[in-house]
Design an enzyme around this catalytic site. Structure first.
Site, mmCIF file in Angstrom:
data_model
loop_
_atom_site.group_PDB
_atom_site.id
_atom_site.type_symbol
_atom_site.label_atom_id
_atom_site.label_comp_id
_atom_site.label_asym_id
_atom_site.label_seq_id
_atom_site.Cartn_x
_atom_site.Cartn_y
_atom_site.Cartn_z
ATOM 1 N N ARG A 150 74.639 -14.345 -6.644
ATOM 2 C CA ARG A 150 75.774 -15.470 -5.848
ATOM 3 C C ARG A 150 75.507 -16.700 -5.490
ATOM 4 O O ARG A 150 74.784 -17.357 -6.477
ATOM 5 C CB ARG A 150 75.175 -15.194 -4.319
ATOM 6 C CG ARG A 150 74.738 -13.778 -3.533
ATOM 7 C CD ARG A 150 73.791 -13.526 -2.343
ATOM 8 N NE ARG A 150 74.016 -12.244 -1.937
ATOM 9 C CZ ARG A 150 72.901 -11.904 -2.468
ATOM 10 N NH1 ARG A 150 71.710 -11.348 -3.734
ATOM 11 N NH2 ARG A 150 72.817 -10.078 -2.315
ATOM 12 N N LYS A 174 68.008 -12.583 -1.278
ATOM 13 C CA LYS A 174 68.270 -12.997 -0.701
ATOM 14 C C LYS A 174 66.240 -12.661 -0.621
ATOM 15 O O LYS A 174 66.118 -11.307 -0.656
ATOM 16 C CB LYS A 174 68.846 -11.682 0.317
ATOM 17 C CG LYS A 174 70.315 -12.428 0.304
ATOM 18 C CD LYS A 174 70.905 -12.313 1.162
ATOM 19 C CE LYS A 174 72.801 -11.985 1.511
ATOM 20 N NZ LYS A 174 73.319 -11.787 2.533
ATOM 21 N N HIS A 244 82.124 -16.353 -3.728
ATOM 22 C CA HIS A 244 82.241 -15.368 -3.682
ATOM 23 C C HIS A 244 83.231 -14.224 -4.697
ATOM 24 O O HIS A 244 83.355 -12.991 -4.168
ATOM 25 C CB HIS A 244 81.720 -15.223 -1.694
ATOM 26 C CG HIS A 244 80.756 -14.136 -1.797
ATOM 27 N ND1 HIS A 244 79.948 -13.990 -2.156
ATOM 28 C CD2 HIS A 244 80.942 -12.641 -1.213
ATOM 29 C CE1 HIS A 244 78.352 -12.986 -1.742
ATOM 30 N NE2 HIS A 244 79.516 -12.475 -0.863
ATOM 31 N N ARG A 247 82.201 -13.135 -7.217
ATOM 32 C CA ARG A 247 81.278 -11.834 -7.187
ATOM 33 C C ARG A 247 81.942 -10.616 -7.175
ATOM 34 O O ARG A 247 81.573 -9.324 -7.349
ATOM 35 C CB ARG A 247 80.209 -12.073 -5.846
ATOM 36 C CG ARG A 247 79.819 -10.925 -6.265
ATOM 37 C CD ARG A 247 78.116 -12.025 -4.989
ATOM 38 N NE ARG A 247 77.332 -10.950 -3.949
ATOM 39 C CZ ARG A 247 76.268 -9.785 -4.437
ATOM 40 N NH1 ARG A 247 76.009 -10.753 -6.038
ATOM 41 N NH2 ARG A 247 75.507 -9.264 -3.813
ATOM 42 N N HIS A 270 72.405 -5.348 -3.560
ATOM 43 C CA HIS A 270 72.048 -4.910 -2.224
ATOM 44 C C HIS A 270 71.227 -4.562 -1.935
ATOM 45 O O HIS A 270 71.228 -3.209 -2.952
ATOM 46 C CB HIS A 270 73.220 -4.356 -2.386
ATOM 47 C CG HIS A 270 75.255 -5.146 -2.119
ATOM 48 N ND1 HIS A 270 76.329 -4.238 -2.968
ATOM 49 C CD2 HIS A 270 74.964 -5.911 -2.227
ATOM 50 C CE1 HIS A 270 76.983 -5.237 -2.432
ATOM 51 N NE2 HIS A 270 76.700 -6.550 -2.413
ATOM 52 N N TYR A 279 83.436 -1.823 -2.464
ATOM 53 C CA TYR A 279 84.126 -1.867 -3.304
ATOM 54 C C TYR A 279 85.073 -1.120 -4.202
ATOM 55 O O TYR A 279 85.766 -0.657 -4.397
ATOM 56 C CB TYR A 279 82.997 -2.744 -5.225
ATOM 57 C CG TYR A 279 82.471 -3.803 -4.131
ATOM 58 C CD1 TYR A 279 83.650 -4.819 -4.373
ATOM 59 C CD2 TYR A 279 81.387 -4.271 -3.592
ATOM 60 C CE1 TYR A 279 83.305 -6.474 -3.850
ATOM 61 C CE2 TYR A 279 81.173 -5.229 -3.792
ATOM 62 C CZ TYR A 279 81.690 -6.035 -3.748
ATOM 63 O OH TYR A 279 81.468 -7.524 -3.084
#
Length: 304
Positions: A150, A174, A244, A247, A270, A279
Site C-alpha cells: 500500500r 494495517k 492502489h 496493488r 488481507h 481478484y
C-alpha cells in the site's frame, strides 16, 4: 461518547488516523441529524431502529451511494457494539436494519504489457535514471507493482527493513501488523543503485526511511500519488491512475500466473480471504474475454 469511542479505536484497536477520521465524520453526521442540529444532546442509548432507518432514507434521498451508506451504517454499528461491551447497552439497534446490497465493483488494474512499457528495460546501471529524483520515482512505481504494498506502507518503510541480499522487505500494515515480502533481482538491483545515488544526493549516512526527499524528509501521500499518475498517464487504459491500481495489478498478475489465493492474501496483508477473492473475478473476466476473442466457435457469426 463519540469522542470516547474514537479514542478507543485509535489507542486500543490501533485504527489508522484516516479510518478514525472517517468514523468520526459519519457518527457526528448521524448525531447532528438525530438531534436536529444539536449534536451535544446525542444519547446513543435512546436510538431506535426507526431513527436509523430515517437517517438512511435521508442519505439515499440526498444521492449518497450505496457504498457510502453501508460505511456509515457500519460506523454506527461499531459504536453500538462498543457501548454494549463497555457501557451496558442492551441491544444494537442497527441489527434490525437491512441494507440494499452493494453492486460489485471490480478493481482497476494495468495490463502486463502496459507495465512493460511504463517500467522499460530491466534495471542496470545503464538503463536506470542517473539523477536522484527520477531514479527514486522509478523505484516507487517498480516497488508498488512488484510487491503489491500500500502507499502508506511504502511511505513508512524503514531503510533497515529492506534487505537486498536476502531479497525481502518488512512492512508495517494495517493495525500495526508486520509482514515479510520477498522480491526479485530487478527490484534488488534498483534499490542498491538508488541507495548509492541517494547517499550522494542527501548525505552518506542512510536516512531512517527508504524513500526520502532531497532534504531527507519522508515522502507525503500526495507526492507518491503524483509520481504514479505521471508514470501511468498515456501508457494505460486503466480508468484510475493511483498507487492502489498498481496493488490491484500486482494481485491480478500473480493470480493469472499461477499463484494460489492464500499466498496472494498473505502478500497483500488481507485479513480475510474474501477480500482477496475479488481478484479471481478479474482473472476469470480476462479468461472469458480471451476465449470469446480467440475460439472460433465462440466468435459471433459475421455473416457471408
Amino acid at each position: 461518547m463519540i469522542d470516547t469511542f474514537l479514542t478507543y479505536l485509535r489507542c486500543e484497536l490501533s485504527y489508522s488516523a484516516h479510518t478514525v477520521l472517517s468514523y468520526g465524520t459519519d457518527l457526528r453526521q448521524f448525531a447532528d441529524f438525530i438531534t436536529g442540529g444539536v449534536p451535544e444532546r446525542f444519547d446513543p442509548a435512546s436510538i431506535t431502529p426507526s431513527d436509523i432507518r430515517s437517517w438512511i432514507l435521508s442519505l439515499a434521498d440526498s444521492g449518497i451511494s450505496h457504498r457510502s451508506i453501508h460505511r456509515k451504517a457500519s460506523a454506527l454499528s461499531s459504536l453500538f457494539n462498543y457501548m454494549m461491551r463497555n457501557h451496558g447497552l442492551k441491544d444494537n439497534p442497527t441489527a434490525e436494519i437491512t441494507l440494499a446490497k452493494i453492486p460489485k465493483k471490480l478493481p482497476v488494474f494495468v495490463r502486463p504489457q502496459e507495465m512493460e512499457e511504463i517500467l522499460g528495460p530491466k534495471a542496470t546501471e545503464e538503463t536506470l535514471p542517473k539523477a536522484f529524483i527520477p531514479l527514486r520515482n522509478h523505484l516507487i512505481v517498480l516497488m508498488l507493482y512488484t510487491t503489491g504494498i500500500r502507499r502508506a506502507e511504502l511511505i513508512g518503510m524503514l531503510d533497515r527493513d529492506v534487505d537486498t541480499r536476502r531479497r525481502e522487505l518488512k512492512v508495517l500494515g494495517k493495525r500495526n501488523k508486520e509482514r515479510l515480502i520477498p522480491f526479485g533481482e530487478e527490484l534488488a538491483t534498483t534499490i542498491d543503485i538508488y541507495r548509492r545515488v541517494r547517499a550522494t544526493a542527501t548525505g552518506a549516512e542512510a536516512p531512517e526511511h527508504l524513500f526520502v526527499n532531497p532534504d531527507r524528509s519522508p515522502l507525503k501521500p500526495h507526492t507518491v500519488l503524483r509520481v504514479v499518475k505521471q508514470a501511468l498517464t498515456g501508457h494505460t487504459l486503466a480508468s484510475r491512475l493511483s498507487p492502489h491500481t498498481l496493488r490491484h495489478s500486482f494481485a491480478t498478475d500473480m493470480l493469472n500466473n499461477g499463484a494460489d489465493l492464500p499466498g496472494v492474501q498473505q502478500l497483500l496483508g488481507h485479513k480475510s480471504l474474501e477480500t482477496t477473492q475479488v481478484y479471481t473475478h478479474i482473472t476469470y473476466r480476462e479468461l472469458k474475454q480471451n476465449y470469446q476473442l480467440a475460439h472460433p466457435r465462440a466468435q459471433k457469426n459475421q455473416g457471408g
